[in-house]
Write a protein that holds these residues in place. Structure first.
Motif, PDB file in Angstrom:
ATOM      1  N   PHE A  57       0.991  -1.153  -0.156  1.00 51.29           N
ATOM      2  CA  PHE A  57      -0.535   0.592  -0.120  1.00 51.29           C
ATOM      3  C   PHE A  57       1.036   1.217   0.075  1.00 51.29           C
ATOM      4  O   PHE A  57       0.680   2.328  -0.896  1.00 51.29           O
ATOM      5  N   HIS A  58       1.877   0.856   1.239  1.00 53.95           N
ATOM      6  CA  HIS A  58       2.419   3.089   0.961  1.00 53.95           C
ATOM      7  C   HIS A  58       3.341   3.231  -0.208  1.00 53.95           C
ATOM      8  O   HIS A  58       3.463   3.884  -0.952  1.00 53.95           O
ATOM      9  N   GLY A  59       4.185   1.780  -0.665  1.00 54.08           N
ATOM     10  CA  GLY A  59       4.786   1.692  -1.940  1.00 54.08           C
ATOM     11  C   GLY A  59       4.138   2.408  -2.652  1.00 54.08           C
ATOM     12  O   GLY A  59       4.578   3.326  -3.758  1.00 54.08           O
ATOM     13  N   ILE A  60       2.781   1.482  -3.087  1.00 59.80           N
ATOM     14  CA  ILE A  60       2.230   2.623  -4.155  1.00 59.80           C
ATOM     15  C   ILE A  60       1.889   3.742  -4.546  1.00 59.80           C
ATOM     16  O   ILE A  60       2.071   4.446  -5.203  1.00 59.80           O
ATOM     17  N   LYS A  61       0.785   4.346  -3.538  1.00 58.58           N
ATOM     18  CA  LYS A  61       1.092   5.537  -2.986  1.00 58.58           C
ATOM     19  C   LYS A  61       2.033   6.605  -3.129  1.00 58.58           C
ATOM     20  O   LYS A  61       1.618   7.422  -3.754  1.00 58.58           O
ATOM     21  N   GLN A  62       3.367   5.912  -2.831  1.00 55.25           N
ATOM     22  CA  GLN A  62       4.641   6.740  -3.216  1.00 55.25           C
ATOM     23  C   GLN A  62       4.216   7.774  -4.465  1.00 55.25           C
ATOM     24  O   GLN A  62       4.941   7.971  -4.863  1.00 55.25           O
ATOM     25  N   LEU A  64       2.035   6.683  -6.983  1.00 57.22           N
ATOM     26  CA  LEU A  64       0.860   7.366  -7.202  1.00 57.22           C
ATOM     27  C   LEU A  64       1.384   9.472  -7.246  1.00 57.22           C
ATOM     28  O   LEU A  64       0.996   9.668  -8.314  1.00 57.22           O
ATOM     29  N   ARG A  65       2.349   9.640  -6.165  1.00 54.08           N
ATOM     30  CA  ARG A  65       2.170  10.617  -5.624  1.00 54.08           C
ATOM     31  C   ARG A  65       3.632  11.271  -6.798  1.00 54.08           C
ATOM     32  O   ARG A  65       3.572  12.134  -7.680  1.00 54.08           O
ATOM     33  N   GLN A  66       4.555  10.504  -7.706  1.00 57.91           N
ATOM     34  CA  GLN A  66       5.184  11.275  -8.453  1.00 57.91           C
ATOM     35  C   GLN A  66       4.583  11.500  -9.441  1.00 57.91           C
ATOM     36  O   GLN A  66       4.727  12.903 -10.256  1.00 57.91           O
ATOM     37  N   LEU A  67       3.608  10.847  -9.772  1.00 58.07           N
ATOM     38  CA  LEU A  67       2.933  11.276 -10.835  1.00 58.07           C
ATOM     39  C   LEU A  67       1.758  12.412 -11.104  1.00 58.07           C
ATOM     40  O   LEU A  67       1.523  13.244 -11.649  1.00 58.07           O
ATOM     41  N   PHE A  68       0.817  12.175  -9.603  1.00 55.99           N
ATOM     42  CA  PHE A  68      -0.129  13.357  -9.142  1.00 55.99           C
ATOM     43  C   PHE A  68       0.461  14.311  -8.441  1.00 55.99           C
ATOM     44  O   PHE A  68      -0.398  15.081  -8.776  1.00 55.99           O
ATOM     45  N   ASN A  72      -5.723  16.911  -6.348  1.00 53.13           N
ATOM     46  CA  ASN A  72      -7.218  17.044  -5.381  1.00 53.13           C
ATOM     47  C   ASN A  72      -7.353  15.734  -5.880  1.00 53.13           C
ATOM     48  O   ASN A  72      -8.406  15.154  -6.420  1.00 53.13           O
ATOM     49  N   VAL A  73      -6.534  14.198  -5.409  1.00 60.95           N
ATOM     50  CA  VAL A  73      -6.854  13.367  -5.513  1.00 60.95           C
ATOM     51  C   VAL A  73      -6.277  12.377  -4.808  1.00 60.95           C
ATOM     52  O   VAL A  73      -4.788  12.536  -3.882  1.00 60.95           O
ATOM     53  N   ASP A  74      -7.057  11.598  -3.491  1.00 65.33           N
ATOM     54  CA  ASP A  74      -7.265  10.401  -2.948  1.00 65.33           C
ATOM     55  C   ASP A  74      -6.037   9.370  -2.962  1.00 65.33           C
ATOM     56  O   ASP A  74      -6.629   8.237  -3.822  1.00 65.33           O
ATOM     57  N   LEU A  75      -4.681   9.544  -2.704  1.00 64.60           N
ATOM     58  CA  LEU A  75      -3.744   8.490  -3.472  1.00 64.60           C
ATOM     59  C   LEU A  75      -4.145   7.079  -3.051  1.00 64.60           C
ATOM     60  O   LEU A  75      -3.756   5.894  -3.390  1.00 64.60           O
ATOM     61  N   GLY A  76      -4.344   7.194  -1.514  1.00 65.30           N
ATOM     62  CA  GLY A  76      -4.486   6.155  -0.353  1.00 65.30           C
ATOM     63  C   GLY A  76      -5.580   5.206  -1.471  1.00 65.30           C
ATOM     64  O   GLY A  76      -5.608   4.076  -0.996  1.00 65.30           O
ATOM     65  N   GLY A  77      -7.324   5.601  -1.305  1.00 67.84           N
ATOM     66  CA  GLY A  77      -7.939   5.336  -1.843  1.00 67.84           C
ATOM     67  C   GLY A  77      -7.836   4.550  -3.734  1.00 67.84           C
ATOM     68  O   GLY A  77      -8.297   3.546  -3.352  1.00 67.84           O
ATOM     69  N   GLN A 133     -13.604   9.647  -8.445  1.00 68.76           N
ATOM     70  CA  GLN A 133     -14.588  11.064  -8.863  1.00 68.76           C
ATOM     71  C   GLN A 133     -13.531  12.425  -8.786  1.00 68.76           C
ATOM     72  O   GLN A 133     -13.976  13.601 -10.100  1.00 68.76           O
ATOM     73  N   GLN A 134     -12.485  11.582  -8.511  1.00 65.92           N
ATOM     74  CA  GLN A 134     -11.321  13.238  -8.617  1.00 65.92           C
ATOM     75  C   GLN A 134     -10.797  13.651  -9.860  1.00 65.92           C
ATOM     76  O   GLN A 134     -10.321  14.205  -9.885  1.00 65.92           O
ATOM     77  N   ILE A 135     -10.511  12.195  -9.794  1.00 64.06           N
ATOM     78  CA  ILE A 135      -9.679  11.973 -11.342  1.00 64.06           C
ATOM     79  C   ILE A 135     -10.976  12.238 -12.410  1.00 64.06           C
ATOM     80  O   ILE A 135      -9.644  13.189 -13.473  1.00 64.06           O
ATOM     81  N   ARG A 136     -11.755  11.708 -12.591  1.00 65.00           N
ATOM     82  CA  ARG A 136     -12.495  12.577 -13.410  1.00 65.00           C
ATOM     83  C   ARG A 136     -12.461  13.820 -13.466  1.00 65.00           C
ATOM     84  O   ARG A 136     -12.544  14.318 -14.401  1.00 65.00           O
ATOM     85  N   THR A 137     -12.432  14.375 -12.296  1.00 63.09           N
ATOM     86  CA  THR A 137     -13.055  16.054 -11.928  1.00 63.09           C
ATOM     87  C   THR A 137     -11.701  16.272 -12.553  1.00 63.09           C
ATOM     88  O   THR A 137     -11.020  17.432 -13.337  1.00 63.09           O
ATOM     89  N   LEU A 138     -10.695  15.607 -12.259  1.00 67.96           N
ATOM     90  CA  LEU A 138      -9.117  16.414 -12.966  1.00 67.96           C
ATOM     91  C   LEU A 138      -9.158  16.452 -14.069  1.00 67.96           C
ATOM     92  O   LEU A 138      -8.800  16.935 -14.872  1.00 67.96           O
ATOM     93  N   LEU A 139      -9.190  14.995 -14.936  1.00 72.92           N
ATOM     94  CA  LEU A 139      -8.940  15.041 -16.116  1.00 72.92           C
ATOM     95  C   LEU A 139      -9.853  16.301 -16.764  1.00 72.92           C
ATOM     96  O   LEU A 139      -9.440  16.699 -17.753  1.00 72.92           O
ATOM     97  N   THR A 140     -11.166  16.530 -16.673  1.00 76.91           N
ATOM     98  CA  THR A 140     -11.520  17.079 -17.421  1.00 76.91           C
ATOM     99  C   THR A 140     -11.768  18.731 -17.222  1.00 76.91           C
ATOM    100  O   THR A 140     -11.333  19.660 -18.236  1.00 76.91           O
ATOM    101  N   THR A 141     -11.190  18.966 -15.690  1.00 79.25           N
ATOM    102  CA  THR A 141     -10.431  20.102 -15.419  1.00 79.25           C
ATOM    103  C   THR A 141      -9.462  21.063 -16.332  1.00 79.25           C
ATOM    104  O   THR A 141      -9.085  21.636 -16.767  1.00 79.25           O
TER     105      THR A 141
END
Length: 297
Positions: A57-62, A64-68, A72-77, A133-141
């Motif tokens: 979990f923590h390694g994947i989250k880290q 994902l932080r490189q990319l995002f 405003n994306v819940d990387l843990g989720g 939902q946050q990713i979809r909003t981010l892409l649209t924005t």
């Protein structure tokens, strides 16, 4: 008990092919947040692909932080989704001796042991989940702020049509993991998607969205360098794409490296889903070509 499953994914001795932005002969190094930090010693190890599991979990989250970055994306989720669909996708971990691999799972929380992640998520089927939902909003924005009218319309249409499923490809790894590992990772992903589709699972995508980490160099204005070199030709197959300058989400607006500076971007690609298998072949060719050139020099 561990449910780890080692896959036919293995790369030896990353010194033979150092990861760097495609298109440049320099060796800029970046930390886990994507920041330039100067030269590092080569990472010497063997790596293997595994099914994602809770300890990752923590390694994947880290990763994902490189990319995002600071989006405003819940990387843990998002990390939890990747783990929950562990029948599709892989994490890259260091190969361990048989004796070490049998250690109790409690002794390995995985936080420092995940070197890469490659997967795809159905952001249509999972659209009610908060992080999606946050990713979809981010892409649209981002499209509204950076894309041309045609691409804005395309993004809006594919995200609003629940009958046409959209897959989000995630392809991240840490510095100095060689691009050669992407070949078996994507071959495995392709096979896992095919098996999931045969079981009537929602992995038939009409569209794929792919976010690439890129950089622009003051020495070569107008040309983007790809952090993951296997992705450098994907834009040729895209229906549409747009670039996002992410300097406002990093600690430094530009990063010095020998001979110039790099400015960080994200290139967002919209690709027809039926082209995925062709993209996997194309990435394999790109990597093999690069490795062949390196060996001939």
């Amino acid at each position: 008990m561990s449910n780890k499953k080692n896959k036919e994914i293995e790369v030896h001795d990353s010194e033979s092919e150092e990861e760097q932005p495609s298109g440049d002969e320099k060796d800029p190094d970046f930390d886990s947040d994507g920041n330039y930090i100067g030269d590092k010693e080569d990472l010497m190890a063997d790596f293997e692909g595994r099914n994602p599991e809770d300890c990752d979990f923590h390694g994947i989250k880290q990763l994902l932080r490189q990319l995002f970055l600071k989006a405003n994306v819940d990387l843990g989720g998002l990390a939890q989704i990747i783990i929950s669909q562990n029948y599709v996708g892989s994490v890259v971990k260091q190969c361990l001796d048989d004796g070490l691999d049998d250690l109790d799972d409690d002794e390995d929380d995985g936080s420092d042991g995940v070197f890469g992640v490659t997967t795809v998520i159905n952001i249509t089927k999972r659209k009610e989940e908060n992080c999606i939902q946050q990713i979809r909003t981010l892409l649209t924005t981002l499209a509204e702020e950076n894309a041309d009218d045609r691409t804005k319309s395309l993004i809006k249409n594919i995200l609003s049509n629940d009958q046409q499923h959209v897959g989000l490809v995630l392809n991240e790894r840490i510095l100095n993991i060689p691009a050669a590992i992407s070949v078996p990772l994507f071959a495995s992903l392709q096979s896992e998607i095919d098996k999931a589709v045969q079981k009537n699972m929602p992995y038939t995508f009409q569209y794929i969205i792919w976010i690439c980490k890129t950089y622009s160099s003051e020495d070569e204005p107008g040309e983007l360098l790809y952090a993951n070199m296997e992705e450098s030709r994907l834009s040729e197959e895209a229906l549409a794409s747009f670039d996002v300058n992410v300097t406002d989400q990093t600690d430094l607006s530009q990063w010095d490296y020998e001979g110039g500076t790099l400015t960080p971007f994200r290139k967002i690609l919209i690709i027809e889903g039926n082209k995925f298998n062709g993209l996997v072949r194309q990435m394999k060719e790109e990597v093999e070509h690069a490795v062949g050139e390196q060996k001939s020099n």
